[in-house]
Scaffold this active site. Structure first.
Site, PDB file in Angstrom:
ATOM      1  N   ASP A  52      65.811  53.622  48.028  1.00 52.74           N
ATOM      2  CA  ASP A  52      65.138  53.075  46.850  1.00 52.74           C
ATOM      3  C   ASP A  52      63.639  52.905  47.074  1.00 52.74           C
ATOM      4  O   ASP A  52      62.836  53.152  46.167  1.00 52.74           O
ATOM      5  CB  ASP A  52      65.760  51.729  46.463  1.00 52.74           C
ATOM      6  N   ASN A  95      68.515  56.503  42.046  1.00 54.48           N
ATOM      7  CA  ASN A  95      69.296  55.515  41.302  1.00 54.48           C
ATOM      8  C   ASN A  95      68.657  54.136  41.446  1.00 54.48           C
ATOM      9  O   ASN A  95      69.345  53.121  41.475  1.00 54.48           O
ATOM     10  CB  ASN A  95      70.741  55.486  41.813  1.00 54.48           C
ATOM     11  N   GLN A 179      65.740  43.146  34.611  1.00 52.08           N
ATOM     12  CA  GLN A 179      64.708  44.112  35.006  1.00 52.08           C
ATOM     13  C   GLN A 179      63.847  44.545  33.823  1.00 52.08           C
ATOM     14  O   GLN A 179      62.706  44.975  34.012  1.00 52.08           O
ATOM     15  CB  GLN A 179      65.347  45.333  35.670  1.00 52.08           C
ATOM     16  N   SER A 207      70.256  36.531  35.401  1.00 47.69           N
ATOM     17  CA  SER A 207      69.578  36.760  36.687  1.00 47.69           C
ATOM     18  C   SER A 207      68.193  36.126  36.727  1.00 47.69           C
ATOM     19  O   SER A 207      67.213  36.729  37.160  1.00 47.69           O
ATOM     20  CB  SER A 207      69.487  38.268  36.978  1.00 47.69           C
ATOM     21  N   ASP A 327      74.343  40.211  42.410  1.00 46.77           N
ATOM     22  CA  ASP A 327      74.608  41.141  43.514  1.00 46.77           C
ATOM     23  C   ASP A 327      75.447  40.481  44.602  1.00 46.77           C
ATOM     24  O   ASP A 327      76.448  41.038  45.070  1.00 46.77           O
ATOM     25  CB  ASP A 327      73.302  41.664  44.101  1.00 46.77           C
ATOM     26  N   GLU A 355      74.937  50.203  39.713  1.00 46.98           N
ATOM     27  CA  GLU A 355      75.096  51.537  40.292  1.00 46.98           C
ATOM     28  C   GLU A 355      76.412  52.187  39.886  1.00 46.98           C
ATOM     29  O   GLU A 355      76.539  53.403  39.831  1.00 46.98           O
ATOM     30  CB  GLU A 355      74.986  51.463  41.812  1.00 46.98           C
ATOM     31  N   ARG A 358      80.789  47.794  38.300  1.00 51.91           N
ATOM     32  CA  ARG A 358      81.253  47.078  39.485  1.00 51.91           C
ATOM     33  C   ARG A 358      82.470  46.199  39.209  1.00 51.91           C
ATOM     34  O   ARG A 358      83.245  45.925  40.130  1.00 51.91           O
ATOM     35  CB  ARG A 358      80.107  46.255  40.078  1.00 51.91           C
ATOM     36  N   HIS A 401      76.131  51.262  47.203  1.00 49.35           N
ATOM     37  CA  HIS A 401      75.926  50.670  48.524  1.00 49.35           C
ATOM     38  C   HIS A 401      76.659  49.347  48.689  1.00 49.35           C
ATOM     39  O   HIS A 401      77.215  49.060  49.755  1.00 49.35           O
ATOM     40  CB  HIS A 401      74.425  50.484  48.765  1.00 49.35           C
ATOM     41  N   ARG A 402      76.683  48.527  47.641  1.00 44.45           N
ATOM     42  CA  ARG A 402      77.308  47.208  47.782  1.00 44.45           C
ATOM     43  C   ARG A 402      78.834  47.295  47.831  1.00 44.45           C
ATOM     44  O   ARG A 402      79.484  46.450  48.457  1.00 44.45           O
ATOM     45  CB  ARG A 402      76.836  46.277  46.668  1.00 44.45           C
ATOM     46  N   LYS A 429      70.925  53.341  50.362  1.00 40.33           N
ATOM     47  CA  LYS A 429      70.146  52.883  49.208  1.00 40.33           C
ATOM     48  C   LYS A 429      69.328  51.646  49.558  1.00 40.33           C
ATOM     49  O   LYS A 429      68.170  51.521  49.137  1.00 40.33           O
ATOM     50  CB  LYS A 429      71.076  52.600  48.029  1.00 40.33           C
TER      51      LYS A 429
END
Length: 676
Positions: A52, A95, A179, A207, A327, A355, A358, A401-402, A429
């Site tokens: 990233d 991503n 974001q 968030s 996250d 991503e 989830r 990744h998570r 990532k």
């Protein structure tokens, strides 16, 4: 970093020690962009080195920003002073939402003011992630933004010039992704010279800690945004980015959650100490520590460090609104498997547009482990697994990744079931060395760490096959034959005699045993290291070979090397090449292979190796030497050339290395509980 199709994790039993976190992705990409928009040089230290941040750095360079890499985690950014020296560029942002959303806003406003056209693209999943609310806000301002594919998603084209409308408040939704608001807050100071600019949030802002982080970083770069609750934000007139000169990036608080969880799951004599993030963190995900405490973990902290131990066991069930820690909340879903009742995570609707979806992905993979899971639009309920309810599972990661990092926590299951992580390289990532870092603070019982043993006659290709298998599986490798050569080399360098007469002396034997016991050897990337020295070439010398042959008969050396060889059995697994690996050193190895080839085929291979090193010998002489060596090795009283009773024979006379590797991996798959 592991670049593997899968990584097998044996049962993990304990966790303790110290881990240093990589830099925060969220802080890293915000700081890089702010430094690029400021005038002057900014030294960014402890920067995350990951996929990233890499795409952000590449994008900034494409936009005319000068970057100087001092090392892997330090970059000097020569800022653009809020101007655009490049007026046209096509940016690929992978991503990385922390790159796509802010760069869209920044370039849309700068292109409106100065002219230019920019395309922003990513991977397929990025083109599925929403950006429509940000685009709508930018269009309110008068910026030119066009979709190049599906309405509401990247890829995008931003273009100018355009007359910006800055007098009225800009409205943006806050209930899909924070974001969008962060992107506007980062971009609007570039056009707030003549008047203040206000952003109003429609709906509940999710968030919030990520927005708070953005505000604190803006202040570090000279822009103090006024906030009226979480609904109204005002950028002051005359705003201008000013470099602070140097910025240190905090460790990633989201990544800290996996190590907090590991400590909460695994009893140990020492805590897991996590360096790089602590009680003074500006990251919202540090609040995961409070959630872990609520579940029973013992967490203590300092400004830049956390200390975690297992406390209550089993863990206590939890019901939590996770809106502020979306996250890190994924890690709570894994901890819920070890709780004393069902746990419910609410306020996680943003998981759907990350991503991967989830909520759906986590539910599917927890069920694969054997769990009962309920899910809703913005919630997940996880029922704990009894000790006998766990299943060995190959966990999918969805290029997320998570998902991969969370999945590793299943290896602490009390049923001692192994876990396979599919596509483990997706951790690149944000945390390329995640698994290597995990091995530093967790332990498994030696009997649970898988070993593959490769034996066979000289020049059969044992070392080549072992190294190739280790690369494919992500395992350590042990070249046991090299150990005797290393002892011989170390003896020569230490002035310890190895001639036949000297070896009768008990003091010499004891000295050689001590050299063997403390041998600082490691095998890496096909090379052999003695301390900090690459001795791969030195071990090929005839002198080293002759010394190895003599010291191998010394009982003290064999005893010392037996302990050393067994110490190579480390997470996540080992491929051991050598004469008595499967019979003496690792008799419980999960797979033993006896590699053979005709003497002539081996002589021809040895001939090619010598030619590659500009050494010369006839094939016939090599053939005679190998046949004599085989006869000696079969007749030896110590470690004779003989296959272990449970070894599988592999004749590679007519096989390539890749074909031999495929054969052994096929056998390995049959012995693992995950299927082919």
């Amino acid at each position: 970093m592991y670049d593997l199709p899968f990584l097998d994790l044996p049962p993990l039993r304990r966790a303790g020690g110290t881990v240093r976190l990589p830099g925060s992705k969220s802080i890293s990409n915000r700081v890089l962009l702010l430094a690029a928009l400021s005038a002057g040089r900014t030294v960014v230290r402890d920067l995350l080195d990951s996929d990233d941040t890499r795409v952000m750095l590449q994008a900034l360079q494409a936009l005319g920003c000068t970057l100087q890499r001092l090392d892997s985690t330090t970059v000097v950014v020569s800022g653009l002073g809020g101007r655009l020296p490049v007026r046209q560029a096509a940016l690929f942002l992978g991503n990385a939402g922390t790159a796509m959303r802010p760069l869209t806003a920044v370039l849309a406003l700068l292109a409106a003011r100065e002219g230019g056209a920019f395309e922003l693209r990513g991977v397929a999943r990025m083109h599925e992630r929403p950006i429509g609310d940000l685009v709508e806000a930018l269009r309110q301002l008068g910026a030119g933004v066009a979709y190049l594919g599906q309405e509401g998603n990247p890829p995008l084209r931003v273009h100018g010039p355009a007359a910006l409308k800055l007098a009225a408040p800009i409205r943006v939704r806050g209930d899909v992704s924070s974001q969008f608001l962060t992107a506007l807050l980062l971009a609007l100071p570039l056009v707030a010279q003549a008047q203040p600019i206000t952003v109003e949030v429609a709906g509940e802002l999710i968030s919030k800690p990520y927005v708070e982080m953005t505000l604190k970083l803006l202040a570090r770069f000279g822009v103090a945004v006024q906030r009226d609750g979480w609904q109204r934000f005002t950028i002051p007139a005359g705003a201008r980015y000013v470099t602070p000169g140097e910025v240190h990036v905090e460790g990633d608080a989201s990544a800290a959650s996996y190590f907090i969880a590991a400590a909460a799951l695994a009893a140990s004599d020492q805590p897991v100490t996590i360096e790089g993030v602590g009680l003074a963190s500006i990251q919202g995900d540090v609040a995961f520590a409070d959630a872990a405490r609520a579940m029973g973990a013992t967490v203590e902290g300092e400004a830049n460090r956390l200390h975690v131990r297992r406390g209550a066991w089993p863990l206590r069930a939890l019901e939590l609104d996770c809106n502020a820690i979306p996250d890190a909340a994924m890690t709570l879903a894994m901890l819920a498997l070890y709780a004393d009742g069902p746990s419910t995570l609410r306020g996680i609707g943003s998981w759907r547009v990350k991503e991967t979806d989830r909520i759906a992905a986590m539910a599917a993979e927890l069920r694969r482990l054997g769990a009962t899971v309920e899910e809703g639009a913005d919630w997940l309920r996880v029922h704990p697994l009894p000790a006998d309810g766990w299943r060995a599972a190959a966990l999918r990661t969805y290029d997320d990744h998570r998902m991969a990092m969370c999945g590793s926590l299943a290896a602490f299951n009390p049923a001692r079931q192994p876990v396979r992580i599919l596509d483990p390289k997706c951790v690149a990532k944000t945390f390329p060395d995640y698994f290597e870092t995990l091995w530093q603070v967790v332990e498994a019982d030696p009997a649970d760490i898988p070993v593959i043993c490769i034996d066979g006659p000289s020049a059969s290709g044992k070392g080549t096959l072992a190294a190739a298998l280790a690369r494919r599986l992500g395992y350590h490798v042990l070249d046991s034959g090299a150990l005797y050569r290393l002892v011989g080399l170390a003896a020569m360098r230490a002035g310890v005699p190895t001639d036949a007469a000297a070896l009768q002396d008990e003091a010499v034997q004891a000295r050689l045993g001590e050299l063997a016991r403390t041998l600082p050897v490691r095998f890496a990337d096909g090379r052999i290291w003695l301390g900090q020295e690459d001795v791969t070439a030195a071990l090929r010398s005839e002198e080293a070979g002759a010394a190895a042959s003599r010291v191998s008969a010394v009982p003290a050396v064999r005893t010392a090397l037996l302990a050393l060889q067994r110490a190579f059995r480390r997470l996540p697994g080992l491929v051991a090449d050598g004469r008595d690996m499967g019979t003496v050193v690792f008799p419980d190895a999960a797979l033993k292979v006896f590699l053979t080839a005709s003497a002539r085929a081996r002589a021809e291979r040895r001939h090619e190796q010598l030619r590659a090193r500009n050494e010369h010998a006839s094939i016939e002489s090599l053939l005679a030497e190998l046949e004599a060596r085989d006869a000696r090795d079969r007749a030896r009283s110590v470690a004779p050339l003989v296959a272990a009773e449970d070894a599988l024979a592999l004749d590679n006379t007519h096989q390539s290395v890749d074909e031999s590797v495929a054969t052994v991996l096929g056998w390995w798959a049959q012995r693992r509980p995950f299927g082919a």
